[in-house]
Design a protein around this motif. Sequence first.
Motif, PDB file in Angstrom:
ATOM      1  N   ILE A  62       0.806  -1.228   0.000  1.00 33.54           N
ATOM      2  CA  ILE A  62       0.000   0.000   0.000  1.00 33.54           C
ATOM      3  C   ILE A  62       0.839   1.278   0.000  1.00 33.54           C
ATOM      4  O   ILE A  62       0.298   2.361  -0.214  1.00 33.54           O
ATOM      5  CB  ILE A  62      -1.000   0.044   1.182  1.00 33.54           C
ATOM      6  N   ALA A  63       2.149   1.154   0.245  1.00 40.12           N
ATOM      7  CA  ALA A  63       2.984   2.367   0.232  1.00 40.12           C
ATOM      8  C   ALA A  63       4.448   1.960   0.135  1.00 40.12           C
ATOM      9  O   ALA A  63       4.813   0.833   0.459  1.00 40.12           O
ATOM     10  CB  ALA A  63       2.756   3.193   1.501  1.00 40.12           C
ATOM     11  N   ASN A  64       5.259   2.911  -0.299  1.00 38.27           N
ATOM     12  CA  ASN A  64       6.708   2.698  -0.239  1.00 38.27           C
ATOM     13  C   ASN A  64       7.157   2.998   1.182  1.00 38.27           C
ATOM     14  O   ASN A  64       6.685   3.965   1.799  1.00 38.27           O
ATOM     15  CB  ASN A  64       7.427   3.617  -1.226  1.00 38.27           C
ATOM     16  N   ALA A  65       8.062   2.178   1.684  1.00 38.84           N
ATOM     17  CA  ALA A  65       8.510   2.352   3.071  1.00 38.84           C
ATOM     18  C   ALA A  65       9.108   3.734   3.289  1.00 38.84           C
ATOM     19  O   ALA A  65       8.947   4.324   4.362  1.00 38.84           O
ATOM     20  CB  ALA A  65       9.512   1.259   3.416  1.00 38.84           C
ATOM     21  N   ALA A  66       9.774   4.283   2.246  1.00 41.73           N
ATOM     22  CA  ALA A  66      10.415   5.599   2.385  1.00 41.73           C
ATOM     23  C   ALA A  66       9.398   6.724   2.556  1.00 41.73           C
ATOM     24  O   ALA A  66       9.739   7.814   3.019  1.00 41.73           O
ATOM     25  CB  ALA A  66      11.291   5.870   1.161  1.00 41.73           C
ATOM     26  N   GLU A  67       8.129   6.455   2.193  1.00 41.80           N
ATOM     27  CA  GLU A  67       7.092   7.488   2.306  1.00 41.80           C
ATOM     28  C   GLU A  67       6.607   7.668   3.742  1.00 41.80           C
ATOM     29  O   GLU A  67       5.818   8.569   4.013  1.00 41.80           O
ATOM     30  CB  GLU A  67       5.878   7.121   1.438  1.00 41.80           C
ATOM     31  N   VAL A  68       7.033   6.785   4.629  1.00 45.38           N
ATOM     32  CA  VAL A  68       6.565   6.870   6.022  1.00 45.38           C
ATOM     33  C   VAL A  68       7.782   7.072   6.928  1.00 45.38           C
ATOM     34  O   VAL A  68       8.338   6.125   7.473  1.00 45.38           O
ATOM     35  CB  VAL A  68       5.786   5.601   6.436  1.00 45.38           C
TER      36      VAL A  68
END
Length: 169
Positions: A62-68
Amino acid sequence: MCAADHSRNGEAQQVEQPERRKLLGWAVGLINGALLLAVFGPVLGFVASPLRQRRSGKWIPIANAAEVPSGEMKEVTFSVRVEDGFMVADRKYTLYLRRDADGVIALDPACTHLGCRVRYQPEKNRFLCPCHGGVFDEAGKVVSGPPPRPLERAPVKVEDGRIWVYREA
Ligand code: FES
């Protein structure tokens, strides 16, 4: 053969007739039942087969880890194809992702009081429920208000640089 013998034979035939009819009735009923089962059994099996299928879950990126980044909250909306019996639909879900010292958590925004959708207030570092004033902290624990338990957490993992959540499909 005397008249008395004829009379006794006639009585025996009268007694045997209902038994034979009963037996024939059972046989016809049995054959009809077998025919109905042969015709409608496969049809009923086909119609009911989607209802018998076990629902299964799957991991969804659901998301790239770098986005969090660590310590920040990110609202993510994603869709999942759901097959329920004969219905196939793409359902949208929203989760709040937060990375802390223990890893990434995924919080369901459905308030645990009556299901209203909570909103994250970054300036307060709290989730607020608009319905009855429930307040949750950034880990989803109840701070105040009527909610009886913390926000639900979805199973989550970080793999191949992406954040995955587990959903029933
Ligand atoms: S539904 Fe959230 S506090 Fe009641």
